[in-house]
Scaffold this active site. Structure first.
Site, mmCIF file in Angstrom:
data_model
loop_
_atom_site.group_PDB
_atom_site.id
_atom_site.type_symbol
_atom_site.label_atom_id
_atom_site.label_comp_id
_atom_site.label_asym_id
_atom_site.label_seq_id
_atom_site.Cartn_x
_atom_site.Cartn_y
_atom_site.Cartn_z
ATOM 1 N N PRO A 2 1.984 -3.173 -5.493
ATOM 2 C CA PRO A 2 2.905 -2.430 -4.644
ATOM 3 C C PRO A 2 2.924 -2.895 -3.198
ATOM 4 O O PRO A 2 2.063 -2.530 -2.405
ATOM 5 C CB PRO A 2 2.416 -0.981 -4.731
ATOM 6 C CG PRO A 2 1.235 -0.991 -5.622
ATOM 7 C CD PRO A 2 0.785 -2.382 -5.755
ATOM 8 N N GLU A 3 3.895 -3.703 -2.884
ATOM 9 C CA GLU A 3 4.188 -4.017 -1.494
ATOM 10 C C GLU A 3 5.540 -3.342 -1.239
ATOM 11 O O GLU A 3 6.024 -2.598 -2.097
ATOM 12 C CB GLU A 3 4.241 -5.537 -1.282
ATOM 13 C CG GLU A 3 2.894 -6.193 -1.622
ATOM 14 C CD GLU A 3 2.850 -7.681 -1.342
ATOM 15 O OE1 GLU A 3 3.469 -8.128 -0.362
ATOM 16 O OE2 GLU A 3 2.198 -8.405 -2.103
#
Length: 288
Positions: A2-3
């Site tokens: 998760p960026e």
DNA sequence: CTTGGGTCCTGTGCGC
DNA sequence: TGCGCACAGGACCCAA
């Protein structure tokens, strides 16, 4: 995983699924994630209507009808799993295979009044959730020191140059510092630097002028591309064919150590080094 | 103040 | 197969 692009993809999915819905049931299966959950967490969420779902940096902001915000971070391994009232699950944030083994990491389970279920699943538990009054969000410990949003038009070369000024760390490490710019993680830091032709080892303070212009453009482009890809594969996933995907097929340097540089004119091997304890992938020929 | 390193936690993949 | 080790998308915290 998760960026910013992944969190934004999750945000869109949650918004579509939950906006306007009442949380009919909330199951809290642990007392803590990365931090202890607030007292009466499930009780305070139950019966609330979701007004909208926003995002700041890599944080999800679920706006509730009582003026509180459910603040959530996915950490390294967090995801939101959506399940239809009848039918197969749909994952936001990662594809899911072998169900069952994973279920013990379903820490928070929200059931909406239309029967849809949202499970927050996070094996490593580096993620977090908190409930905060909307008016106190900006002053929240985890929010108040965040830098600019990279996709905001206000984030331009001048804005980044200002924040890199005088910095003695490498540009790669600087891009991971959420006070410099938010949302960029290890993958997109590598990818943006490759696109900009900037060496990850270059001192942050020397990224000025034309270089910082190029870097800002590269950051925006790579994040935009990834969001577009995340959205499309998410739609594909509804048909559940199990393709492993998202943006990973388009990595130009990340996790490509020893493979040929994608530049036709180069073709030298992608290298790996460790900076600040994290792997960096780059082309020593194309990035200066 | 900035900077670098350790730390939290579980799962996976690889060499032997 | 099993075992041990390195490594994984993040970011806080603290020592120097």
């Amino acid at each position: 995983m998760p960026e910013l692009p992944e969190v934004e993809t999750v945000r869109r999915g949650l918004e579509q699924r939950l906006a306007g819905r009442v949380l009919a049931r909330v199951d809290q299966r642990r007392a803590d994630l990365r931090f202890p959950l607030p007292r009466d967490f499930a009780k305070r969420l139950t019966g609330r209507r979701v007004v909208s779902v926003g995002r700041r940096a890599k944080y999800l902001l679920v706006n509730l009808d009582d003026g509180n915000v459910l603040l959530a971070h996915l950490g390294m391994s967090g995801r939101m799993v959506l399940e239809k009232p009848k039918g197969g699950p749909q994952t936001l944030g990662k594809f899911h295979h072998d169900r069952g083994k994973r279920d013990r990491h379903d820490h928070i389970v929200l059931t909406a009044d239309d029967g849809w279920v949202v499970k927050f699943n996070d094996p490593r538990r580096f993620g977090m959730m908190d409930l905060v009054p909307a008016e106190r969000l900006a002053g929240h410990k985890l929010i108040k020191n965040l830098g600019p949003e990279p996709l905001d038009p206000a984030f331009d070369a001048q804005a980044l140059a200002l924040r890199l000024k005088g910095k003695k760390t490498s540009i790669k490490t600087a891009l991971l510092d959420q006070r410099v710019v938010v949302g960029i993680g290890n993958i997109y830091a590598c990818e943006a630097l490759f696109r900009a032709g900037i060496s990850p080892k270059r001192l942050a303070r020397t990224v000025q002028g034309a270089r910082v212009e190029k870097l800002v453009a590269a950051i925006k482009a790579v994040l935009d591309d990834a969001i577009a890809a995340g959205g499309s594969t998410l739609r594909d996933y509804v048909q559940a064919s199990g393709e492993l995907g998202y943006f990973q097929h388009r990595f130009q340097v990340y996790d490509r150590e020893g493979k040929a540089c994608v530049s036709r004119a180069c073709r030298k091997k992608v290298r790996r080094l460790v900076q600040g304890g994290r792997s960096t992938f780059y082309c020593a020929n194309c990035q200066r």
